[in-house]
Design an enzyme around this catalytic site. Sequence first.
Site, PDB file in Angstrom:
ATOM      1  N   GLY A  36      -2.143 -70.271 -23.696  1.00 32.85           N
ATOM      2  CA  GLY A  36      -3.275 -71.519 -23.574  1.00 32.85           C
ATOM      3  C   GLY A  36      -3.330 -73.015 -23.699  1.00 32.85           C
ATOM      4  O   GLY A  36      -3.947 -73.643 -22.402  1.00 32.85           O
ATOM      5  N   HIS A  37      -2.582 -73.304 -24.384  1.00 39.50           N
ATOM      6  CA  HIS A  37      -2.714 -75.216 -24.146  1.00 39.50           C
ATOM      7  C   HIS A  37      -1.842 -75.034 -23.007  1.00 39.50           C
ATOM      8  O   HIS A  37      -2.233 -76.594 -22.476  1.00 39.50           O
ATOM      9  CB  HIS A  37      -1.645 -75.440 -24.882  1.00 39.50           C
ATOM     10  CG  HIS A  37      -2.668 -75.411 -26.964  1.00 39.50           C
ATOM     11  ND1 HIS A  37      -1.745 -74.426 -27.459  1.00 39.50           N
ATOM     12  CD2 HIS A  37      -3.120 -75.992 -27.372  1.00 39.50           C
ATOM     13  CE1 HIS A  37      -2.550 -73.665 -28.671  1.00 39.50           C
ATOM     14  NE2 HIS A  37      -3.503 -75.148 -28.478  1.00 39.50           N
ATOM     15  N   GLU A 148     -12.015 -73.955 -22.213  1.00 43.13           N
ATOM     16  CA  GLU A 148     -13.780 -72.289 -22.985  1.00 43.13           C
ATOM     17  C   GLU A 148     -13.290 -71.248 -23.974  1.00 43.13           C
ATOM     18  O   GLU A 148     -14.363 -71.057 -24.416  1.00 43.13           O
ATOM     19  CB  GLU A 148     -13.992 -72.127 -21.407  1.00 43.13           C
ATOM     20  CG  GLU A 148     -14.690 -72.993 -20.721  1.00 43.13           C
ATOM     21  CD  GLU A 148     -14.813 -72.447 -19.550  1.00 43.13           C
ATOM     22  OE1 GLU A 148     -14.779 -71.116 -18.840  1.00 43.13           O
ATOM     23  OE2 GLU A 148     -15.577 -72.898 -18.289  1.00 43.13           O
ATOM     24  N   VAL A 176      -7.660 -68.201 -21.606  1.00 40.08           N
ATOM     25  CA  VAL A 176      -6.016 -68.081 -21.253  1.00 40.08           C
ATOM     26  C   VAL A 176      -5.684 -66.519 -22.409  1.00 40.08           C
ATOM     27  O   VAL A 176      -6.166 -66.449 -23.197  1.00 40.08           O
ATOM     28  CB  VAL A 176      -4.810 -68.760 -21.263  1.00 40.08           C
ATOM     29  CG1 VAL A 176      -3.228 -68.044 -20.514  1.00 40.08           C
ATOM     30  CG2 VAL A 176      -5.080 -69.810 -20.532  1.00 40.08           C
ATOM     31  N   SER A 186      -3.302 -70.140 -31.561  1.00 39.78           N
ATOM     32  CA  SER A 186      -2.695 -70.329 -32.395  1.00 39.78           C
ATOM     33  C   SER A 186      -2.971 -69.611 -34.070  1.00 39.78           C
ATOM     34  O   SER A 186      -2.029 -69.166 -34.753  1.00 39.78           O
ATOM     35  CB  SER A 186      -2.446 -72.175 -32.696  1.00 39.78           C
ATOM     36  OG  SER A 186      -2.651 -72.991 -32.050  1.00 39.78           O
TER      37      SER A 186
END
Length: 281
Positions: A36-37, A148, A176, A186
């Site tokens: 995602g990051h 988001e 994601v 995380s």
Amino acid sequence: MEVITKIADLQKKIADVRTGGNIIGMVPTMGALHNGHLQLVKRCVAENDCCVVSIFVNPTQFNDKNDLLHYPRTLEADCKLLESVGCTFVFAPEVEEMYPVEDTRVFDLGTVAEVMEGKYRPGHFNGVAQIVSKLFDVVKPDRAYFGEKDFQQIAVIRSMVKLLNSPVEIVACPIVREEDGMALSSRNVRLTPGQRKNAIGISQTLFKSRTFAERHTVIETVEYVISTLNAIPDLEVEYFEIVDGNTLLPVDNWNDSAYIVGCITVYCGEVRLIDNIAYRR
Ligand code: AMP
């Protein structure tokens, strides 16, 4: 890629980049990086000449000390991932570097910071505004990228940049998800295998609620999501609200706005998970 821990060093590097007329993008993170990051970072790399990723577990945004204590820290692995996607600078300061003195600033961020997370995590968004404003002051990015997944956070950051007349362009990037639909976070590594299985229910129920919403009212949809999730072992809904995507105020009818989003927070055991879904966009 360079890893920098001191503000003065980063400022020198950034000044050099600027003199060449280069555009700077920034991705603020708390590390323990996942795909995602990385999607944010990849976009930042693609759209700017220089990409700065900050890794800083910001103590002032944690209202739960236990959460801060257990927050995963994986700097070495994070740097490897960032290098592989073309990041220019990693900024990973110590707490004393960002807060040489206590930050007592209180930001008036409006109702977008008071509802939902604002209600359940008092002080959280003020802490986010403290650290992001400091990071923006240091880096002075042209653009900053946010996910988001933290839907409300983006509205709060937009409110902050308006309040501070900050020229940074805020870029919102889609959530994601894992293949099974679970939003990457995380905090997912803190789930036991059994909890992780049950946690799939969160995204599954949100997706199903879209179909449910076609034939039911807003309030029925809210009840459907909450009761479905509370019936799954390990899960306990803290809140689920269906809101206007811009004001974040609850809507009563599907026709109330052209942009409607459902925002949820669920405890899975002790781990607090958030997700959201757009009903109208
Ligand atoms: P964090 O490290 O959790 O503070 O997140 C740093 C940035 O990554 C924030 O803008 C998050 O919204 C974003 N982010 C975290 N998880 C996801 C995800 N699953 N999809 C998209 N963005 C994400």
